[in-house]
Motif scaffolding. Structure first.
Motif, PDB file in Angstrom:
ATOM      1  N   ILE A  51       1.185  -1.706  -0.266  1.00 38.83           N
ATOM      2  CA  ILE A  51       0.525   0.249  -0.065  1.00 38.83           C
ATOM      3  C   ILE A  51       1.016   1.236   0.184  1.00 38.83           C
ATOM      4  N   LEU A  52       1.009   2.049  -0.851  1.00 36.47           N
ATOM      5  CA  LEU A  52       2.257   3.222  -1.499  1.00 36.47           C
ATOM      6  C   LEU A  52       1.835   4.386   0.048  1.00 36.47           C
ATOM      7  N   GLU A  53       0.342   4.821  -0.053  1.00 34.26           N
ATOM      8  CA  GLU A  53       0.961   5.257   1.286  1.00 34.26           C
ATOM      9  C   GLU A  53       1.254   5.190   2.552  1.00 34.26           C
ATOM     10  N   GLN A  54       0.947   3.738   2.503  1.00 32.60           N
ATOM     11  CA  GLN A  54       2.145   3.029   4.123  1.00 32.60           C
ATOM     12  C   GLN A  54       3.858   3.747   4.035  1.00 32.60           C
ATOM     13  N   LEU A  55       3.965   3.912   2.913  1.00 35.44           N
ATOM     14  CA  LEU A  55       5.614   3.705   2.758  1.00 35.44           C
ATOM     15  C   LEU A  55       5.837   5.343   2.940  1.00 35.44           C
ATOM     16  N   THR A  56       7.233   5.582   3.367  1.00 37.47           N
ATOM     17  CA  THR A  56       7.594   7.075   3.798  1.00 37.47           C
ATOM     18  C   THR A  56       7.673   7.745   2.775  1.00 37.47           C
ATOM     19  N   ASP A  57       8.125   6.904   1.129  1.00 32.96           N
ATOM     20  CA  ASP A  57       8.103   7.555   0.237  1.00 32.96           C
ATOM     21  C   ASP A  57       6.697   8.342  -0.289  1.00 32.96           C
ATOM     22  N   PHE A  58       5.525   8.426   0.658  1.00 31.92           N
ATOM     23  CA  PHE A  58       4.614   8.555  -0.257  1.00 31.92           C
ATOM     24  C   PHE A  58       4.398   9.388   0.968  1.00 31.92           C
ATOM     25  N   PRO A  59       3.358  10.035   0.218  1.00 37.17           N
ATOM     26  CA  PRO A  59       2.858  11.449   1.456  1.00 37.17           C
ATOM     27  C   PRO A  59       1.001  10.636   1.930  1.00 37.17           C
ATOM     28  N   ASP A  60       0.311  11.100   2.777  1.00 35.96           N
ATOM     29  CA  ASP A  60      -0.683  10.314   3.348  1.00 35.96           C
ATOM     30  C   ASP A  60      -1.281  10.517   2.342  1.00 35.96           C
ATOM     31  N   SER A  61      -2.083  11.906   1.607  1.00 34.38           N
ATOM     32  CA  SER A  61      -2.840  12.072   0.963  1.00 34.38           C
ATOM     33  C   SER A  61      -2.801  11.203   0.079  1.00 34.38           C
ATOM     34  N   GLY A  62      -1.783  10.549  -0.873  1.00 34.47           N
ATOM     35  CA  GLY A  62      -2.302   9.629  -1.649  1.00 34.47           C
ATOM     36  C   GLY A  62      -0.926   9.203  -2.797  1.00 34.47           C
ATOM     37  N   ALA A  63      -0.363   8.445  -3.490  1.00 38.18           N
ATOM     38  CA  ALA A  63       0.687   8.296  -4.333  1.00 38.18           C
ATOM     39  C   ALA A  63       0.139   7.878  -5.356  1.00 38.18           C
ATOM     40  N   THR A  64      -0.505   9.666  -5.857  1.00 39.05           N
ATOM     41  CA  THR A  64      -0.835   9.493  -7.583  1.00 39.05           C
ATOM     42  C   THR A  64       0.425   9.272  -8.587  1.00 39.05           C
ATOM     43  N   ALA A  65      -0.495   8.596  -9.887  1.00 32.27           N
ATOM     44  CA  ALA A  65       0.626   8.359 -10.620  1.00 32.27           C
ATOM     45  C   ALA A  65       1.803   9.156 -10.746  1.00 32.27           C
ATOM     46  N   GLU A  66       1.743  10.357 -10.750  1.00 29.75           N
ATOM     47  CA  GLU A  66       2.906  12.035 -11.416  1.00 29.75           C
ATOM     48  C   GLU A  66       3.732  11.581  -9.924  1.00 29.75           C
ATOM     49  N   LEU A  67       3.745  11.092  -8.791  1.00 27.15           N
ATOM     50  CA  LEU A  67       4.836  10.992  -7.218  1.00 27.15           C
ATOM     51  C   LEU A  67       4.773   9.869  -7.663  1.00 27.15           C
ATOM     52  N   VAL A  68       4.954   8.477  -8.161  1.00 23.62           N
ATOM     53  CA  VAL A  68       4.974   7.564  -7.990  1.00 23.62           C
ATOM     54  C   VAL A  68       6.492   7.313  -9.699  1.00 23.62           C
ATOM     55  N   ALA A  69       5.952   8.245 -10.293  1.00 26.08           N
ATOM     56  CA  ALA A  69       6.860   8.850 -11.189  1.00 26.08           C
ATOM     57  C   ALA A  69       7.455   9.238 -11.377  1.00 26.08           C
ATOM     58  N   LYS A  70       7.352  10.469  -9.717  1.00 24.11           N
ATOM     59  CA  LYS A  70       8.691  10.867 -10.073  1.00 24.11           C
ATOM     60  C   LYS A  70      10.045   9.708  -8.741  1.00 24.11           C
ATOM     61  N   TYR A  71       9.082   9.894  -8.131  1.00 26.94           N
ATOM     62  CA  TYR A  71       9.460   8.478  -7.048  1.00 26.94           C
ATOM     63  C   TYR A  71      11.162   7.334  -7.908  1.00 26.94           C
ATOM     64  N   ILE A  72      10.230   6.985  -8.613  1.00 31.30           N
ATOM     65  CA  ILE A  72      11.323   5.865  -9.758  1.00 31.30           C
ATOM     66  C   ILE A  72      11.732   6.805 -10.347  1.00 31.30           C
ATOM     67  N   HIS A  73      12.239   7.833 -10.937  1.00 31.02           N
ATOM     68  CA  HIS A  73      12.829   8.739 -12.036  1.00 31.02           C
ATOM     69  C   HIS A  73      14.082   9.024 -10.076  1.00 31.02           C
ATOM     70  N   ASP A  74      13.775   9.498  -9.809  1.00 31.81           N
ATOM     71  CA  ASP A  74      14.514  10.258  -7.908  1.00 31.81           C
ATOM     72  C   ASP A  74      15.418   8.713  -7.875  1.00 31.81           C
ATOM     73  N   SER A  75      14.914   7.560  -8.179  1.00 35.60           N
ATOM     74  CA  SER A  75      15.696   6.116  -7.037  1.00 35.60           C
ATOM     75  C   SER A  75      16.607   5.931  -8.429  1.00 35.60           C
ATOM     76  N   LEU A  76      16.269   6.376  -9.698  1.00 32.89           N
ATOM     77  CA  LEU A  76      16.474   5.242 -10.327  1.00 32.89           C
ATOM     78  C   LEU A  76      18.210   6.510 -10.937  1.00 32.89           C
ATOM     79  N   THR A  77      17.847   7.678 -10.670  1.00 33.78           N
ATOM     80  CA  THR A  77      19.040   8.345 -11.208  1.00 33.78           C
ATOM     81  C   THR A  77      20.205   8.246 -10.728  1.00 33.78           C
ATOM     82  N   GLN A  78      19.654   8.093  -9.172  1.00 28.42           N
ATOM     83  CA  GLN A  78      20.953   7.531  -8.473  1.00 28.42           C
ATOM     84  C   GLN A  78      21.860   6.530  -9.126  1.00 28.42           C
ATOM     85  N   LEU A  79      20.976   5.594  -9.431  1.00 30.81           N
ATOM     86  CA  LEU A  79      21.911   4.058  -9.644  1.00 30.81           C
ATOM     87  C   LEU A  79      23.072   4.259 -11.087  1.00 30.81           C
TER      88      LEU A  79
END
Length: 123
Positions: free
Chosen positions: A69-97
Motif C-alpha cells: 500500500i503505497l501511502e504506508q511507505l515513507t516515500d509517499f504522502p498520506d494524501s496519496g501516491a498519485t501516478a505523478e508522484l510514483v513516476a517522480k519517486y522512480i525517476h529520483d531513485s533510478l537517477t542515483q543508480l
C-alpha cells in the motif's frame, strides 16, 4: 545521442485523496513503468547501457514498493501516491543508480489502461 527505453510492471495499492477531500477506497493497479535513458557516448561494449543492467536497476527500485500500500511507505504522502508522484519517486531513485554518462530522460507510469503520468526534470 543514443537512447534506450524499457518497460516493466509491478502491482501496488493506493488510495488518493481527491480535490474535494474525499479519499478513494484502497485499490490496486497493475502499474506499468517506462523509463528512457540517453547517452552521448557508448561504453566499451558499444552500448549506451546494457538493457539487462537497466532492468535490474529498475527492478531493485520496484521491489520495495511492489505488492504494498503505497501511502504506508515513507516515500509517499498520506494524501496519496498519485501516478505523478510514483513516476517522480522512480525517476529520483533510478537517477542515483545510473553511470554518470547516462542521463535519465523521463519516467512514465501507467496507472490504468491509457492513463499515463510522466516525470521529467526541467534541466
Amino acid at each position: 545521442m543514443y537512447a534506450i527505453t524499457i518497460e516493466q510492471n509491478f502491482v501496488a495499492t493506493h488510495a488518493v485523496t481527491m480535490p474535494d477531500g474525499q479519499q478513494e477506497k484502497p485499490h490496486h493497479h497493475d502499474w506499468r513503468v517506462r523509463v528512457a535513458v540517453s547517452s552521448h557516448d557508448l561504453d566499451q561494449n558499444n552500448m549506451a547501457i546494457d538493457f539487462i543492467d537497466l532492468k535490474k536497476k529498475l527492478t531493485s527500485i520496484l521491489r520495495p514498493i511492489s505488492n504494498k500500500i503505497l501511502e504506508q511507505l515513507t516515500d509517499f504522502p498520506d494524501s496519496g501516491a498519485t501516478a505523478e508522484l510514483v513516476a517522480k519517486y522512480i525517476h529520483d531513485s533510478l537517477t542515483q543508480l545510473l553511470p554518470s554518462r547516462v542521463h535519465l530522460d523521463y519516467t512514465e507510469v501507467m496507472e490504468e489502461h491509457n492513463c499515463w503520468a510522466r516525470y521529467r526534470p526541467d534541466n
